[in-house]
Design an enzyme around this catalytic site. Structure first.
Site, short mmCIF file in Angstrom:
data_model
loop_
_atom_site.label_atom_id
_atom_site.label_comp_id
_atom_site.label_asym_id
_atom_site.label_seq_id
_atom_site.Cartn_x
_atom_site.Cartn_y
_atom_site.Cartn_z
N SER A 124 0.21 -40.07 12.85
CA SER A 124 1.46 -40.48 12.21
C SER A 124 2.26 -39.25 11.80
O SER A 124 1.68 -38.22 11.43
CB SER A 124 1.15 -41.32 10.96
N TYR A 149 -3.44 -42.61 2.94
CA TYR A 149 -3.33 -43.05 4.34
C TYR A 149 -2.97 -41.85 5.21
O TYR A 149 -3.64 -41.55 6.20
CB TYR A 149 -2.27 -44.15 4.49
N LYS A 153 -5.14 -39.42 8.24
CA LYS A 153 -4.67 -39.01 9.57
C LYS A 153 -4.79 -37.49 9.72
O LYS A 153 -5.21 -36.98 10.76
CB LYS A 153 -3.21 -39.44 9.79
C1 WQD Z 1 11.94 -46.41 5.81
C2 WQD Z 1 13.16 -46.17 4.93
C3 WQD Z 1 12.69 -46.20 2.58
C4 WQD Z 1 11.64 -50.46 2.43
C5 WQD Z 1 6.08 -45.54 6.67
C6 WQD Z 1 4.81 -44.79 6.59
C7 WQD Z 1 4.52 -44.12 7.90
C8 WQD Z 1 4.61 -45.09 9.04
C9 WQD Z 1 5.93 -45.84 9.02
C10 WQD Z 1 2.38 -45.74 9.64
C11 WQD Z 1 12.87 -45.24 3.75
C12 WQD Z 1 13.62 -47.35 2.96
C13 WQD Z 1 12.01 -49.19 2.85
C14 WQD Z 1 12.51 -51.20 1.57
C15 WQD Z 1 14.07 -49.38 1.62
N1 WQD Z 1 3.53 -46.01 8.99
N2 WQD Z 1 13.20 -48.68 2.45
N3 WQD Z 1 13.69 -50.62 1.21
O1 WQD Z 1 8.19 -44.84 4.56
O2 WQD Z 1 9.47 -43.91 6.58
O3 WQD Z 1 7.13 -44.65 6.85
O4 WQD Z 1 6.05 -46.45 7.73
O5 WQD Z 1 2.11 -44.80 10.33
O6 WQD Z 1 3.22 -43.60 7.82
O7 WQD Z 1 4.97 -43.78 5.62
O8 WQD Z 1 8.89 -46.34 6.49
O9 WQD Z 1 9.98 -48.54 6.62
O10 WQD Z 1 8.69 -47.94 4.51
O11 WQD Z 1 10.87 -46.82 4.96
O12 WQD Z 1 15.14 -48.89 1.27
O13 WQD Z 1 12.24 -52.37 1.14
O14 WQD Z 1 13.58 -47.40 4.37
O15 WQD Z 1 13.08 -45.61 1.35
O16 WQD Z 1 14.02 -44.44 3.53
P1 WQD Z 1 8.49 -44.86 6.01
P2 WQD Z 1 9.57 -47.50 5.62
#
Ligand code: WQD
Length: 338
Positions: A124, A149, A153
């Protein structure tokens, strides 16, 4: 090739099984169904017209892993099985370290015993921690990650590097995913998280489906054009094709151990994604600006050049495809359940 796919009924695993079968491989899957549904096995057959050999179980279980290698000639393994909820990992670190690391150790031990040394590992972009610069390339500094998590990795990547140093007959490809979203165009397989999703797009889909009232936008005070977080969203079918490209290279060359970013090289903000979803599906997504989410960074997107140059891989699907396919999956799932 005969490919063992651990976690092969999960979101990314199932899409990869489809692409592996469509590319003429035979697929064996082990999945403990802790975050996947058994029906996915049938959907894979429906999509490809081909079946998989399925074992229900956990990769940490040496007995079933021996059985798989006794009963099948495995040429390569793709290792997806593992816990992957960032938030959950903060509250359950021991489960995450045990499950994610032990499963990898057992898998590698059994592979070694059966002289199968071709491994594609699902890593990741989280391993980059808070990046010093973007776009992020494979030599960018790693860690510290903001959650157990991501640290599993990081640890597993180190274990695989040490394994290769101990025996350079291993052929290992580490794939660092950015933000996989979307679903197969059939709508039969996709991301179906249990409970309230942590990730942005599955949450938006539930708001669109009237299962949640509105979306919280975590922070609009980042140093980005519209103040919201920027990420590199890649269609899960493109991601799956990236795995097939990696396998082809493993089959053709002796790669030793190589790491590749799987991303598009483009960044989209939270508000971009909301607007793209609304436009693609003609559905309003109500949202409220909330404070930043702990552990989030402002901007994350890949330099995808190495995968393009060495694997011939380039993501083809655009944000509109990702938004349409995400929504189509839920609509199809709803019709199937009715
Ligand atoms: C994306 C953007 C949030 C939810 C994670 C893991 C990573 C990978 C992918 C496994 C950010 C914003 C989110 C919400 C929001 N998983 N957001 N409201 O955090 O980039 O990555 O998922 O491998 O390891 O860390 O993905 O989709 O959670 O967030 O505003 O209800 O959306 O702040 O900017 P992230 P995400």
């Amino acid at each position: 090739m005969n490919v063992l796919v651990t976690g092969g009924l999960g979101f990314i695993g199932s899409h990869t099984c489809v692409e592996l079968l469509n590319s003429g491989n035979d697929v064996i899957v082990i999945d403990d169904l802790s975050n996947a549904k058994i029906e996915v096995k049938d959907y894979i057959r429906k999509i490809t017209g081909k079946g998989i050999i399925f074992y229900q179980g956990n990769v940490c279980d040496r007995k079933i892993m021996h059985k798989i290698f006794e009963e099948n000639k495995i040429d390569a393994t793709m290792h997806f099985a593992g816990f992957k909820a960032v938030g959950e990992s903060v509250s359950k670190p021991l489960e995450y370290y045990d499950n994610n690391i032990t499963s990898t150790l057992v898998l590698c031990e059994i592979m070694q015993e059966y002289n199968c040394k071709n491994l594609v590992f699902s890593s990741s972009a989280t391993v980059y921690g808070d990046p010093e610069e973007v776009p992020i390339n494979e030599n960018s500094s790693l860690g510290p990650t903001t959650n157990p998590y991501g640290t599993t990795k990081l640890f597993i990547e180190q274990i695989l590097k040490d394994l290769y140093i101990s025996d350079n007959k291993w052929n290992i490809t580490i794939l660092r995913y950015f933000n996989p979203i979307g679903a197969h165009e059939s709508g039969l397989i996709g991301e179906n998280p249990n409970g309230i999703p942590n990730n942005l797009v599955p949450y938006i889909v539930m708001v669109a489906n009237k299962e949640l009232p509105f979306l919280y936008v975590y922070g609009d005070d980042y140093d980005t054009p519209d103040g919201t977080g920027i990420r590199d969203y890649i269609h899960v079918v493109d991601l799956a094709r990236g795995h097939v490209s990696a396998l082809k290279k493993l089959d053709k060359d002796n790669v030793g151990i190589e790491t590749y970013n799987l991303g598009t090289g483009k960044g989209h903000s939270v508000l971009d994604i909301i607007n793209a979803f609304e436009k693609a599906n003609s559905i309003d997504i109500p949202y409220q600006i909330n404070s930043r989410r702990p552990g989030d960074v402002a901007v994350y997107y890949a330099n995808p050049q190495k995968a393009f140059k060495e694997l011939g891989f380039k993501a083809e699907k655009n944000i509109d495809d990702m938004m349409k396919d995400s929504w189509n999956f839920i609509q199809t799932a709803k019709q199937t359940q009715e």
